[in-house]
Structure formats: C-alpha cells, structure tokens
Design a protein around this motif. Sequence first.
Motif, PDB file in Angstrom:
ATOM      1  N   GLN A 199      -9.311   8.645 117.194  1.00 32.72           N
ATOM      2  CA  GLN A 199      -7.950   9.094 116.914  1.00 32.72           C
ATOM      3  C   GLN A 199      -7.198   9.325 118.229  1.00 32.72           C
ATOM      4  O   GLN A 199      -7.804   9.498 119.286  1.00 32.72           O
ATOM      5  N   LYS A 200      -5.872   9.351 118.114  1.00 34.66           N
ATOM      6  CA  LYS A 200      -5.026   9.597 119.282  1.00 34.66           C
ATOM      7  C   LYS A 200      -3.767  10.326 118.838  1.00 34.66           C
ATOM      8  O   LYS A 200      -3.182  10.006 117.802  1.00 34.66           O
ATOM      9  N   THR A 201      -3.358  11.314 119.626  1.00 32.95           N
ATOM     10  CA  THR A 201      -2.080  11.993 119.424  1.00 32.95           C
ATOM     11  C   THR A 201      -1.235  11.821 120.678  1.00 32.95           C
ATOM     12  O   THR A 201      -1.726  12.050 121.792  1.00 32.95           O
ATOM     13  N   HIS A 202       0.003  11.409 120.500  1.00 28.36           N
ATOM     14  CA  HIS A 202       0.917  11.216 121.629  1.00 28.36           C
ATOM     15  C   HIS A 202       2.008  12.279 121.579  1.00 28.36           C
ATOM     16  O   HIS A 202       2.637  12.489 120.543  1.00 28.36           O
ATOM     17  N   LEU A 203       2.213  12.954 122.705  1.00 30.02           N
ATOM     18  CA  LEU A 203       3.252  13.974 122.806  1.00 30.02           C
ATOM     19  C   LEU A 203       4.231  13.584 123.906  1.00 30.02           C
ATOM     20  O   LEU A 203       3.840  13.365 125.056  1.00 30.02           O
TER      21      LEU A 203
ATOM     22  N   ASP B 141      -1.273  12.348 126.162  1.00 27.91           N
ATOM     23  CA  ASP B 141      -2.033  11.691 125.103  1.00 27.91           C
ATOM     24  C   ASP B 141      -3.369  12.404 124.945  1.00 27.91           C
ATOM     25  O   ASP B 141      -4.071  12.652 125.934  1.00 27.91           O
TER      26      ASP B 141
ATOM     27  N   VAL C 259       2.166  22.616 118.946  1.00 27.22           N
ATOM     28  CA  VAL C 259       1.096  22.066 119.782  1.00 27.22           C
ATOM     29  C   VAL C 259       1.055  22.782 121.126  1.00 27.22           C
ATOM     30  O   VAL C 259      -0.016  23.146 121.625  1.00 27.22           O
TER      31      VAL C 259
ATOM     32  N   VAL D 125      -7.850  15.997 116.033  1.00 31.20           N
ATOM     33  CA  VAL D 125      -6.805  15.255 116.738  1.00 31.20           C
ATOM     34  C   VAL D 125      -5.803  14.684 115.739  1.00 31.20           C
ATOM     35  O   VAL D 125      -4.587  14.671 115.992  1.00 31.20           O
ATOM     36  N   ALA D 126      -6.289  14.239 114.587  1.00 28.90           N
ATOM     37  CA  ALA D 126      -5.374  13.744 113.547  1.00 28.90           C
ATOM     38  C   ALA D 126      -4.460  14.868 113.056  1.00 28.90           C
ATOM     39  O   ALA D 126      -3.273  14.645 112.791  1.00 28.90           O
TER      40      ALA D 126
ATOM     41  N   LEU E 205      -3.415  17.425 114.828  1.00 25.00           N
ATOM     42  CA  LEU E 205      -2.417  17.687 115.870  1.00 25.00           C
ATOM     43  C   LEU E 205      -1.206  16.776 115.716  1.00 25.00           C
ATOM     44  O   LEU E 205      -0.072  17.172 116.007  1.00 25.00           O
ATOM     45  N   ASP E 206      -1.449  15.566 115.253  1.00 27.63           N
ATOM     46  CA  ASP E 206      -0.366  14.596 115.109  1.00 27.63           C
ATOM     47  C   ASP E 206       0.638  15.021 114.046  1.00 27.63           C
ATOM     48  O   ASP E 206       1.765  14.520 114.006  1.00 27.63           O
ATOM     49  N   ARG E 207       0.231  15.960 113.178  1.00 27.01           N
ATOM     50  CA  ARG E 207       1.126  16.417 112.114  1.00 27.01           C
ATOM     51  C   ARG E 207       1.888  17.689 112.488  1.00 27.01           C
ATOM     52  O   ARG E 207       2.729  18.152 111.722  1.00 27.01           O
TER      53      ARG E 207
END
Length: 405
Positions: free
Chosen positions: A80-84, A74, A367, A356-357, A359-361
């Motif tokens: 913002q947060k991105t989960h991988l 995470d 990534v 970070v937003a 990265l979510d895309r």
Amino acid sequence: MSQRKVLECDVLIVGGGPAGLSVAGALPEDVSAIVIHQDKEIGKPVRTSGGSWLSDMQRLNIPQSLFQIIDTLDIFSDNQKTHLSFQEDRPVVLDVTGLYQWLGTKAEDRGVQIFCDTKFQTTQKTDDGRFETEVRSKAGGIEKVVSKYIVDASGVHCAVLRSLSLGPKPVRYGVGIEYEYALGANDPHRAVLFVGTDALSGYGWVFPTPDNRLRIGVGIIHPDTDLSPREMLEGFLKSSALKRYGMTVEGLVLQKNGGTIPSIPYDPKLVYGQVIRVGDSANFATPIVGEGIRICIEFGDLLGRKLGKSLLTGSSKHLLDYEAACQRAMARNYRVGVSANKRISSYGVADWDKSVARLDRLNERDVVALLKAEFSAKLVLRTLLGLLRSRTEKCLKRLGGHRQS
C-alpha cells in the motif's frame, strides 16, 4: 599534589543537546550556569533523523537556514501507499548539527560556560544543600562542579537521576541507525516513510536535508524485538525498495548516525527538589515517530525561565509550574500514543497494509496530528468513526455478495 579544578555556579546542566542548551539559553544573565557535554563538540555526532514541523520551527523562532521544508510525503507498506501533499503545516528536516550549535551560541551569549569532552561521573548533595558533581574532562578543564541546582539533560542515560537513586534508565527504548548520502537527483522537498518488511517493529525514513544530503534510516523498539537496525538498514539498501519508492542512492556513505530515545509511558514527576529533568531524560520524545527536538527546545526554554524565577524568589512554585505545564501538554497524548506504539511494534505485513490504507482515508490535518501524537478527543472520535464506517461498508459488501450468490 596539585589542587583540584573546582568551579561553582547556580545551575549545572548535564547534557548539551537541545533540551540542556535551551535551558541554558533561557536562564537570566545574572544566573551563573555551566553545561557539561560528553562529546567533543556540540551537535556531533548526530543522534537523530531531525524530523519536525514548520509551524513549530516558526513558533520557536528557528532560522529557516537550519531546516529543509518538505512539500510531499509518501508512506509505503509492502502493498500500500499513501501520498500527502501538504497545504497547511509542513514537515521539515533539521540541520541537527547547525541547530544545536545555534542553541549553544545563544547560551554562550548569555554568559553560560559550555565544557565539551567532559563526562558526568557522580553527584551528591552536601550538608549546605548544594550539589558536588564529579566530572572527567579529557581536556583537563575541570574535575568538580558545585551548584545550587542540577538539571538532568543527559538523554536516555538519566545519568543524574541514577546517580542520586531517583530513577532508572528506561527499560523500553527506540534504537535508530541512519546513513547519509549525496542528494543527487532526488527531489529536495520530498520525503518517504516506510513500514512492514523493510522495518519490522518500527519504521524507516528517507529524508532530504538542508545541506543537499539524503538521510536513510531505520528505527526499531527494544526489547520488543532483538533485530539489529544496522542489519535491517544494510539489507534495505541492498534491496530494490528505494527504486520502488522513486529514489536513488549515489556514491559512498558520507556519514553514519545512530541514537536511542525512550519509548515508555509518560511520568509526570520531573522536579525532585533542586534536581530537575528535561529532554529525553524526561521522556520528551513523541511515542509514534519519536520526534523530540521541538519538545526539548520548547520545554527546555520554559524550564530555564522558571529556574531563573526560582533562584530569584527562593520558591519552588515556579519549578512545579514547569512540571504541570509539561503534564498538560503531554500526558494524554503519551497515554494514547504509547498504547498505539506497543500495538504497532508487533504488526506484520498485513497489519501495516491495512494501516497505510486507512491513512489514505484521513484528511491532512488528522494525519499530521497522528504523526505529531496530538490526540485530541475529536481526532480519536473521528478516527474511530472512520474505522467503524469502513468496517460497516465491508460487511454490507459481503452481505450483498452473499445475497447475489
């Protein structure tokens, strides 16, 4: 007057980190080599967070007992947060001390002598073409080493290069501080990266380790900022950020780690006749997250094999092959990565939220490539197209809103 303790060898390696030990372990058995290491033992104190990648550890034949596999990562900014959740390659967290000692054992099994608690002082080239290196050994083992070749694996200090006036210490470098706690109830296969207010001019991390500990650290870039990473980490631990990240800290600090890595443009000059640099002395740390251990092991091993061939044939061609291989692998990635590193070191909260937003895309493969600083032409193009598409969509939404009003 007592006689000075002098040793002779084919190759003197200054520095017993992953680069120097990998060079030593790859040398042919008929090549005599000495490693001098300033710390009292190999792998202690720890100077790195130990992040790497499963595919690289498998390719380098690192025993699985020496790393912890991460299934989810995470990445948090302030808002913002991105989960991988990894399906292909996976991050790993290394047992740094165990890995370095494993590399040291491999080198000793080949007949390499390792002298700990022994500090490099100065070196000079003699009339017969060899190097006389003065050392200070607290244990009283040796005072001078005479060698045909000398490898600078001394890290960011660049001790050998500076002694011979071949190069300076890097003027820009990352500084990291890290505390280790008991893992407690935290997920042993989940890691966190954080940026923004809690790690201005850098980033922070929360990593589970193979020995059931939790590493929490902050790294920043000097001289881009004069902030103290220790003060930032202390402030972070007193805040409620860990709770927001879904993690807890239990008990006292078990261990404190700290270190520096270079953060400068790639310099392709690695071979200076019979002096060769490797590892952090050669800027082998990726410019995005400062990951260097896998690179040090891979190209340290290559240098050891090429040095063996140079000693056998008397030709410098093999060392130039090492230099060229490093340039092919790193020059473009570092050129793009250092540019990005300089830009993001000045980011504020809003900038990090946007990043970070974004990265979510991206897909998982892109990534991972960004974190590893592997900037292929296709990745750069896809990233630029993604940013262009995102901005176009925002413009169209604004335009639609204006028309409706």
